[in-house]
Design an enzyme around this catalytic site. Structure first.
Site, PDB file in Angstrom:
ATOM      1  N   GLU A  16       0.853  -1.245  -0.032  1.00 12.63           N
ATOM      2  CA  GLU A  16      -0.021  -0.026   0.104  1.00 12.63           C
ATOM      3  C   GLU A  16       0.973   1.340   0.143  1.00 12.63           C
ATOM      4  O   GLU A  16       0.376   2.440   0.296  1.00 12.63           O
ATOM      5  CB  GLU A  16      -1.102  -0.258   1.197  1.00 12.63           C
ATOM      6  CG  GLU A  16      -1.851  -1.222   1.150  1.00 12.63           C
ATOM      7  CD  GLU A  16      -2.873  -1.274   2.415  1.00 12.63           C
ATOM      8  OE1 GLU A  16      -3.532  -0.343   2.690  1.00 12.63           O
ATOM      9  OE2 GLU A  16      -2.392  -2.133   3.315  1.00 12.63           O
ATOM     10  N   LYS A 141      -6.798  -9.897  10.542  1.00 10.31           N
ATOM     11  CA  LYS A 141      -8.176 -10.474  10.523  1.00 10.31           C
ATOM     12  C   LYS A 141      -8.665 -11.479  11.432  1.00 10.31           C
ATOM     13  O   LYS A 141      -9.987 -11.735  11.765  1.00 10.31           O
ATOM     14  CB  LYS A 141      -8.661 -10.580   8.993  1.00 10.31           C
ATOM     15  CG  LYS A 141      -8.249  -9.308   8.068  1.00 10.31           C
ATOM     16  CD  LYS A 141      -8.651  -9.560   6.562  1.00 10.31           C
ATOM     17  CE  LYS A 141      -8.524  -8.534   5.660  1.00 10.31           C
ATOM     18  NZ  LYS A 141      -7.176  -7.990   5.676  1.00 10.31           N
ATOM     19  N   PHE A 183     -14.586 -15.405  -0.374  1.00  7.44           N
ATOM     20  CA  PHE A 183     -13.627 -14.478  -0.371  1.00  7.44           C
ATOM     21  C   PHE A 183     -12.377 -15.244   0.212  1.00  7.44           C
ATOM     22  O   PHE A 183     -12.411 -15.896   1.290  1.00  7.44           O
ATOM     23  CB  PHE A 183     -13.910 -13.211   0.242  1.00  7.44           C
ATOM     24  CG  PHE A 183     -14.863 -12.231  -0.299  1.00  7.44           C
ATOM     25  CD1 PHE A 183     -14.204 -11.248  -1.516  1.00  7.44           C
ATOM     26  CD2 PHE A 183     -16.092 -12.258  -0.341  1.00  7.44           C
ATOM     27  CE1 PHE A 183     -14.851 -10.639  -2.124  1.00  7.44           C
ATOM     28  CE2 PHE A 183     -16.937 -11.475  -1.308  1.00  7.44           C
ATOM     29  CZ  PHE A 183     -16.348 -10.796  -2.003  1.00  7.44           C
ATOM     30  N   SER A 191      -6.765  -2.779   2.172  1.00  7.56           N
ATOM     31  CA  SER A 191      -7.208  -2.059   0.974  1.00  7.56           C
ATOM     32  C   SER A 191      -7.315  -2.986  -0.130  1.00  7.56           C
ATOM     33  O   SER A 191      -7.092  -2.831  -1.230  1.00  7.56           O
ATOM     34  CB  SER A 191      -5.852  -1.221   0.501  1.00  7.56           C
ATOM     35  OG  SER A 191      -5.723  -0.164   1.545  1.00  7.56           O
ATOM     36  N   SER A 192      -7.854  -4.059   0.350  1.00 10.17           N
ATOM     37  CA  SER A 192      -8.355  -5.380  -0.566  1.00 10.17           C
ATOM     38  C   SER A 192      -7.088  -5.955  -1.337  1.00 10.17           C
ATOM     39  O   SER A 192      -7.078  -6.623  -2.436  1.00 10.17           O
ATOM     40  CB  SER A 192      -9.405  -4.824  -1.506  1.00 10.17           C
ATOM     41  OG  SER A 192     -10.412  -4.513  -1.043  1.00 10.17           O
ATOM     42  N   ILE A 224     -20.934 -12.442   2.560  1.00  6.79           N
ATOM     43  CA  ILE A 224     -22.320 -11.743   3.046  1.00  6.79           C
ATOM     44  C   ILE A 224     -22.929 -10.862   2.123  1.00  6.79           C
ATOM     45  O   ILE A 224     -22.248 -10.175   1.663  1.00  6.79           O
ATOM     46  CB  ILE A 224     -21.763 -11.116   4.397  1.00  6.79           C
ATOM     47  CG1 ILE A 224     -21.069 -12.034   5.359  1.00  6.79           C
ATOM     48  CG2 ILE A 224     -22.955 -10.329   5.001  1.00  6.79           C
ATOM     49  CD1 ILE A 224     -21.944 -12.839   6.191  1.00  6.79           C
ATOM     50  N   VAL A 225     -24.312 -11.081   1.690  1.00  8.09           N
ATOM     51  CA  VAL A 225     -24.773 -10.457   0.764  1.00  8.09           C
ATOM     52  C   VAL A 225     -25.392  -9.189   1.359  1.00  8.09           C
ATOM     53  O   VAL A 225     -26.282  -9.598   2.327  1.00  8.09           O
ATOM     54  CB  VAL A 225     -25.967 -11.056  -0.102  1.00  8.09           C
ATOM     55  CG1 VAL A 225     -26.561 -10.419  -1.100  1.00  8.09           C
ATOM     56  CG2 VAL A 225     -25.079 -12.196  -0.769  1.00  8.09           C
ATOM     57  N   GLU A 315     -14.390  -5.331   8.611  1.00 10.00           N
ATOM     58  CA  GLU A 315     -12.979  -5.112   9.171  1.00 10.00           C
ATOM     59  C   GLU A 315     -13.091  -3.904   9.835  1.00 10.00           C
ATOM     60  O   GLU A 315     -13.893  -2.879   9.436  1.00 10.00           O
ATOM     61  CB  GLU A 315     -11.937  -5.293   8.075  1.00 10.00           C
ATOM     62  CG  GLU A 315     -11.896  -4.410   6.930  1.00 10.00           C
ATOM     63  CD  GLU A 315     -10.675  -4.349   5.966  1.00 10.00           C
ATOM     64  OE1 GLU A 315     -10.122  -5.217   6.195  1.00 10.00           O
ATOM     65  OE2 GLU A 315     -10.672  -3.417   5.084  1.00 10.00           O
ATOM     66  N   ASN A 317     -10.076  -0.739  10.239  1.00 14.66           N
ATOM     67  CA  ASN A 317      -8.945  -0.088   9.397  1.00 14.66           C
ATOM     68  C   ASN A 317      -8.428   0.910  10.515  1.00 14.66           C
ATOM     69  O   ASN A 317      -9.036   1.892  10.608  1.00 14.66           O
ATOM     70  CB  ASN A 317      -9.161   0.634   8.245  1.00 14.66           C
ATOM     71  CG  ASN A 317      -8.004   0.655   7.439  1.00 14.66           C
ATOM     72  OD1 ASN A 317      -6.997   1.507   7.977  1.00 14.66           O
ATOM     73  ND2 ASN A 317      -7.797   0.351   6.148  1.00 14.66           N
ATOM     74  N   SER A 326     -11.236   9.049  -0.074  1.00 12.82           N
ATOM     75  CA  SER A 326     -11.215   8.086   0.847  1.00 12.82           C
ATOM     76  C   SER A 326     -12.385   8.543   1.644  1.00 12.82           C
ATOM     77  O   SER A 326     -12.910   9.568   2.157  1.00 12.82           O
ATOM     78  CB  SER A 326     -10.033   8.215   1.888  1.00 12.82           C
ATOM     79  OG  SER A 326      -8.867   7.787   1.159  1.00 12.82           O
TER      80      SER A 326
END
EC number: 6.3.2.4
Length: 366
Positions: A16, A141, A183, A191-192, A224-225, A315, A317, A326
């Protein structure tokens, strides 16, 4: 009025790095120059610390894909244990001017995982954001989910896999427990980065391989939808929550590029279209999670809100992005705290915590 001397540390060795450069630029542009003198310390991808000039610390600063640290010839180092003169020039060991507080905007590993925070504590330098424990817990996580579960806060069901066992994990077993899609994420990235959404066996093993390139521990989670709701938290002992916002991705999921590079990758709905009861639920849960994970200063809490009204934490952050797209600063701006004032409040919170820490005894015998 004497100005507070603020050191902004940015860059770093993580994936990142470029996001951190963008965040630093926005903080430098927004910080109140009447109240603060700013010293810029950029960390390159090899881990060297550079003392930078505000007029030339970035290359390609307006292009998120090409932005880079302009390395200086003046490298600096931190000196643990000193009450003053904590930073020195590497070439001649001459001390930098004493800094009052550090704003560490180094995202990802070695920046928001407690590593940098521990070093700053050892150097007796006050700093913005959670301390060592809160930073490291939220970055992982797997550990964060265990603590949130213990606090009675809902999180997605998942499986944790460590590198020595990566060949033992089976797609069919994961599918039976979690369903598809699912996932796959590095446990200690933000940040994925390294995150994949998988629907079949081929994608599953490819995603595992990709995630293990970024960490020694990987989390596999159910899908999770629900709506992607985010809430900003600010404070130390008595934190407050912002108005919630909603991420409306224009891609399959809210990827790294959508967050930081492609301004059209997602829409930010602030405030989110929620009932008063839902707003209270999001804000209350955000503060509860902030406290449960020992956070201080700031954090952005990311949720999924399902159709039947259930709220899951995705999550937390602890050093969220401060780029121009952002969510964290945008949420506070809509909540009534402009960007410049937000930076000032974060600095004040850092100094407040440092003053409280200084009151603690460090000896048994008087």
């Amino acid at each position: 009025m004497k100005k507070t001397k603020v050191g902004i540390i940015f860059g770093g060795k993580s994936a990142e790095h470029e996001v951190s450069l963008q965040s630093a630029k926005n903080i430098v542009d927004a910080i109140d120059k009447e109240k603060y003198d700013v010293t810029l310390i950029g960390i390159d991808k090899e881990g060297k610390w550079h003392l930078n000039d505000q007029s030339s610390y970035l290359l390609n600063s307006e292009n998120p894909k090409l932005i880079a640290l302009n390395k200086s010839d003046d490298n600096v180092a931190i000196v643990p244990g000193s009450a003053t003169n904590q930073l020195i020039h590497v070439e001649n060991a001459v001390s930098l001017e004493q800094l009052d507080v550090i704003f560490p905007i180094v995202h990802g590993t070695l920046g928001e995982d407690g590593s940098l925070q521990g070093m700053l504590r050892m150097a007796n330098l006050p700093f913005v954001g959670p301390s060592v424990l809160g930073s490291s817990v939220c970055m992982d996580k797997d550990i964060a989910k265990r603590l949130l579960n213990a606090a009675g806060i809902k999180v997605a069901k998942g499986i944790t896999v460590k590198r020595p066992n990566k060949d033992k994990v089976n797609f069919e077993d994961a599918k039976e427990l979690l369903g598809t899609p699912m996932f796959i994420k590095p446990a200690n990235q933000g940040s994925s980065v390294g995150v994949s959404k998988v629907k079949n066996e081929e994608e599953f093993y490819a995603a595992l391989h990709a995630a293990f390139q970024y960490d020694h521990k990987v989390v596999i989670e159910e899908n999770i939808v629900g709506r992607e709701i985010e809430c900003a938290v600010l404070g130390n002992d008595d934190p407050i929550a912002s108005i919630p916002g909603e991420i409306l991705p224009n891609t399959e999921f809210y990827s790294y590029e959508s967050k930081y590079i492609d301004e059209k990758g997602a829409e930010l709905a602030i405030p989110a279209e929620l009932t008063e009861e839902q707003v209270r639920m999001v804000q209350t849960t955000a503060v509860e999670a902030f406290k449960a994970l020992e956070c201080e200063g700031l954090a952005r809490v990311d949720f999924f809100l399902t159709e039947n009204g259930e709220l899951y934490i995705n999550e937390i952050n602890t050093l969220p992005g401060f780029t121009k797209i952002s969510m964290y600063p945008k949420l506070w701006e809509i909540s009534g705290i402009p960007y410049s004032e937000l930076i000032s409040r974060l600095i004040d919170l850092a100094l407040e915590r440092s003053e409280n820490d200084a009151k603690l005894k460090n000896t048994v015998w008087e």
